[in-house]
Design an enzyme around this catalytic site. Structure first.
Site, PDB file in Angstrom:
ATOM      1  N   ASP A   1      -9.520   4.971  -0.058  1.00  0.00           N
ATOM      2  CA  ASP A   1      -8.730   6.194  -0.112  1.00  0.00           C
ATOM      3  C   ASP A   1      -7.286   5.874  -0.486  1.00  0.00           C
ATOM      4  O   ASP A   1      -6.872   4.714  -0.526  1.00  0.00           O
ATOM      5  CB  ASP A   1      -8.780   6.923   1.232  1.00  0.00           C
ATOM      6  CG  ASP A   1      -8.176   6.088   2.356  1.00  0.00           C
ATOM      7  OD1 ASP A   1      -7.974   4.874   2.148  1.00  0.00           O
ATOM      8  OD2 ASP A   1      -7.909   6.638   3.433  1.00  0.00           O
TER       9      ASP A   1
ATOM     10  N   ASP B   1      -5.472  11.210   1.833  1.00  0.00           N
ATOM     11  CA  ASP B   1      -4.842  11.639   3.083  1.00  0.00           C
ATOM     12  C   ASP B   1      -3.399  11.993   2.751  1.00  0.00           C
ATOM     13  O   ASP B   1      -2.625  11.125   2.316  1.00  0.00           O
ATOM     14  CB  ASP B   1      -4.890  10.538   4.136  1.00  0.00           C
ATOM     15  CG  ASP B   1      -6.299  10.269   4.629  1.00  0.00           C
ATOM     16  OD1 ASP B   1      -7.189  11.097   4.365  1.00  0.00           O
ATOM     17  OD2 ASP B   1      -6.514   9.221   5.269  1.00  0.00           O
TER      18      ASP B   1
ATOM     19  N   LYS C   1      -7.997  -8.828   4.582  1.00  0.00           N
ATOM     20  CA  LYS C   1      -8.595  -7.509   4.790  1.00  0.00           C
ATOM     21  C   LYS C   1     -10.115  -7.581   4.649  1.00  0.00           C
ATOM     22  O   LYS C   1     -10.843  -6.972   5.441  1.00  0.00           O
ATOM     23  CB  LYS C   1      -8.009  -6.501   3.790  1.00  0.00           C
ATOM     24  CG  LYS C   1      -6.595  -6.052   4.112  1.00  0.00           C
ATOM     25  CD  LYS C   1      -5.969  -5.327   2.931  1.00  0.00           C
ATOM     26  CE  LYS C   1      -6.684  -4.031   2.621  1.00  0.00           C
ATOM     27  NZ  LYS C   1      -6.430  -2.986   3.616  1.00  0.00           N
TER      28      LYS C   1
END
Length: 736
Positions: A102, A156, A217
């Site tokens: 996202d 978002d 990550k």
């Protein structure tokens, strides 16, 4: 003579050495190993993201013009000058986003546009846009947000209203003057962009930083320790840890930075904070927003793993971390260090670092939390709401005196078959229990779970979120019953990961002495990372399932429970402990700490207990060595003239343990129950080598009360009430 170059960070770098040929070769292999995992996007996918951001930016500008016409009747020639902008932050702004990830965005508007306009008129515009799907607004959140899927890309979007009549196109959000006359919600919304830009400004080499962060990550997601909402670390927190390592080794290659990352962060003396720049309390604009500082704010002293954002107002990004999640992350960092060390020795490949977690083989008991709804729109809201509350359930379980560890898997699983329904997801929580020698337990978690469900439903009704068909169900299952809830493919991956970890552990134990001789660190590394610093004991459950079947393998945490370290000539059991941070916690991470014993900066004295080896550790617990006065304290120098004090007799030691205020009154045994299945599993448990009975204490109340430093990490338990442990052939959970 050229002037000395200034490097970012609160301390000078440890090493300015550049990469060697072997480092560059390993960095190339690292990039190749990450490509099959979808870490890098293609040019077409990057172009598509740019188109989506351009479209959403156009919508924002047109919306601001419409609001200006409706509110103040501005002339058309001035409306175009008001501006407005969509800024990005998070992984996309850092340049480390993956395929399908996202995009975190921020809508920046001039002063005449209110937040209510954003959640009303702009929300309606998005609802009527054909490219927008799965649209939902979370206006009651700590940071209000609109979530959507725009042309296949998840977005978002936050909102910030600046105290400016116009928004310039090239506005720099790092400017602290923009925070003047803003409310707290706008400041929190701006903080995402400000922190991301500040991180990029504080790293010496952005290319090496990005490659190292991509690897970290990916590793964190594979190991199930990537989730800020569930008590682990989020993307920004991992980015700040990597940025700190980059500051210490500004010229190192990504492979070297990855090795140094595991070495430094695994040995970090928590709760000493990680800082990318010095704390700033006063500024020239007289802003009075609260800043994280344990010397000023009492509540900040009890954060377990503080990682401080570099932008004003500086805050702790890891306040959700609990005892269990810190223990899990510490153990994974330890395993990562072992793997990367073997890679540098040529005994392992980078693929071993990115193997999936063995979560579904690691524990014997699991809690299954199911959230379901009837309609798709209701399910999207219900899923996010329940996920934000799971850490409350983990907290309830951690406070139970019989539970040692509660490990929640951050990735929920969908329905396993059609009978489950279409809109359903499940979270899994692995449990490790406190072992009581020569006794078997029957644990009742009804109160812990019922209080969680009551809180979830009560708050959902309070914010008008509860709809017909929304449900939360919680069950207890054993490891052999997971096939009813988990797809076979995931179970097979977990079994393979468990077998691979068992194999590496067996090889590593055989060649540990050899690897210590071949792998050397510089003197600066030794000063920064204490060789005898704390490690966390994850589990005391020792299973013999691996000897009879490959399906049940000892987890790395179970193996670490019996590990010992030789410190100053004494073999001692490793016990986690972290002092209460005081002024000394603001010292630089590479300052010498060998001259003072661990925990000397804590103002709270600790009681000595024989059961300290069962402790998970907390911000107010230190290593216990009172029962062995001849043992050297951690960090103390070895002196030949040291006088060994008289060792207490066993009778004196037991008497002092009983009289200690840390101990709970005697255990009330309950009636024994029989069960065929429980007996079968009990026969697989190895007999304890130590038959000596020890007093059973509540590990969560082993701290002296203090009026100066309140204990915020443990429940207010009445120590006069005994803990009832029911004798049985196995650990039985009564979930009503």
């Amino acid at each position: 003579m050229e002037p000395a170059k200034n490097y970012p960070g609160i301390t000078s770098p440890i090493s300015l050495e550049g990469p060697k040929p072997v480092d560059l070769k390993l960095s190339e292999k690292l990039e190749e190993a990450m490509r099959p995992h979808g870490v890098f996007e293609s040019e077409e996918e990057m172009s598509h993201r740019m188109d989506v951001l351009h479209k959403i930016n156009t919508l924002v500008r047109e919306w601001i013009k419409d609001v200006s016409r409706q509110k103040n009747n501005y002339p058309e020639d001035k409306i175009d000058a008001f501006g407005g902008k969509v800024c990005t932050f998070g992984s996309y702004r850092l340049g480390v986003h993956t395929k399908g990830a996202d995009i975190d965005t921020l809508c920046v508007a001039p002063r005449h546009v209110d937040r209510s306009d954003f959640f009303s008129s702009f929300f309606e515009i998005l609802k009527n846009t054909p490219e927008v799907k799965d649209l939902r607004a979370v206006e009651e959140a700590f940071v209000p947000v609109i979530k959507m899927t725009f042309d296949g890309i998840e977005l978002d979007m936050l909102f910030a209203r600046l105290a400016l009549p116009q928004i310039p196109e090239e506005i720099d959000l790092r400017d602290e003057s923009l925070l003047k006359n803003l409310n707290e919600k706008c400041v929190r919304s701006l903080n995402g962009c400000r922190v991301t830009d500040e991180i990029l400004h504080l790293v010496p080499n952005q290319h090496s930083f990005r490659m190292t962060l991509r690897a970290i990550k990916l590793w964190a997601k594979k190991k199930g320790i990537y989730s800020n909402a569930l008590g682990f670390l989020g993307g920004v927190s991992w980015a700040m840890l990597v940025a700190r390592v980059c500051q210490l080794y500004p010229n190192a290659a990504p492979a070297t930075l990855l090795h140094k990352f595991f070495m430094i962060i695994h040995k970090w003396n928590w709760p000493q904070p990680v800082l990318l720049k010095a704390l700033v309390h006063e500024n020239k604009f007289n802003l009075s927003f609260p800043v994280w500082d344990p010397r000023v704010n009492t509540s900040d002293r009890f954060h377990l793993m503080p990682i401080i954002t570099p932008a004003y107002p500086q805050q702790n990004s890891t306040f959700n971390v609990t005892l269990s999640t810190r223990s899990i992350m510490t153990e994974e960092l330890k395993d990562g260090l072992e793997i990367v060390s073997k890679i540098y020795e040529g005994r392992e490949e980078w693929g071993a670092l990115f193997e999936p977690s063995n979560f579904f083989q690691k524990y014997k008991h699991y809690i299954v939390l199911t959230a379901s709804a009837v309609e798709e729109k209701d399910y999207l809201e219900w899923h996010g709401y329940v996920e934000s509350k799971i850490r409350l359930l983990v907290g309830n379980l951690e406070r139970n005196p019989c539970i040692k560890l509660a490990h929640v898997h951050p990735s929920p699983l969908g329905p396993l078959n059609e009978s489950d329904g279409e809109y359903l997801c499940r979270w899994f929580i692995g449990l490790t229990f406190v072992k009581i020698e020569n006794q078997n337990q029957n644990v009742d978690l009804t109160f812990d779970i019922q209080s969680f469900t009551n809180t979830v439903h009560k708050h959902a009704y309070h914010i008008n979120l509860m709809k017909d068909g929304m449900k939360v169900e919680i069950k207890h299952v054993k490891r052999r019953q997971l096939d009813l809830y988990v797809p076979p493919k995931i179970l097979l991956q977990s079994k393979r990961a468990a077998v691979a970890q068992e194999h590496r552990s067996s090889i590593g134990s055989a060649s540990k002495s050899e690897s210590n001789q071949t792998l050397h660190h510089s003197r600066s590394d030794t000063e920064l990372v204490r060789s005898n610093s704390m490690s966390v004991d994850l589990s005391e459950e020792i299973s013999q399932d691996a000897e009879s079947s490959r399906d049940s393998v000892k987890s790395g945490s179970e193996l670490s429970s019996t590990s010992k370290e030789a410190i100053n000539g004494d073999v001692r059991k490793v016990v986690s402990g972290s002092p209460v941070p005081t002024d000394s916690v603001m010292q630089s991470p590479n300052s010498k700490r060998e001259a003072s014993p661990a925990g000397s900066e804590s103002p709270v004295k600790r009681s000595r207990s024989q059961d300290d080896q069962n402790d998970l550790g907390s911000s107010m617990h230190n290593d216990n060595s009172a029962l062995n006065p001849s043992r050297k304290r951690e960090g103390s120098p070895i002196r030949s003239e040291t006088v060994v004090k008289r060792v207490k007799s066993e009778e004196d030691a037991s008497q002092s343990a009983v009289e200690s205020p840390m101990n709970v009154d005697e255990i009330t045994p309950l009636k024994e129950e029989d069960g065929s299945e429980e007996k079968e599993e009990e026969r697989q448990e190895p007999e304890s080598e130590d038959k000596e009975e020890k007093p059973i204490v509540n590990q969560h109340v082993k701290r002296l009360p203090s009026a100066d430093v309140p204990d915020l990490m443990s429940p207010q338990t009445n120590q006069n009430l005994p803990v009832q442990v029911m004798s049985n052939k196995n650990i039985r959970l009564k979930l009503k």
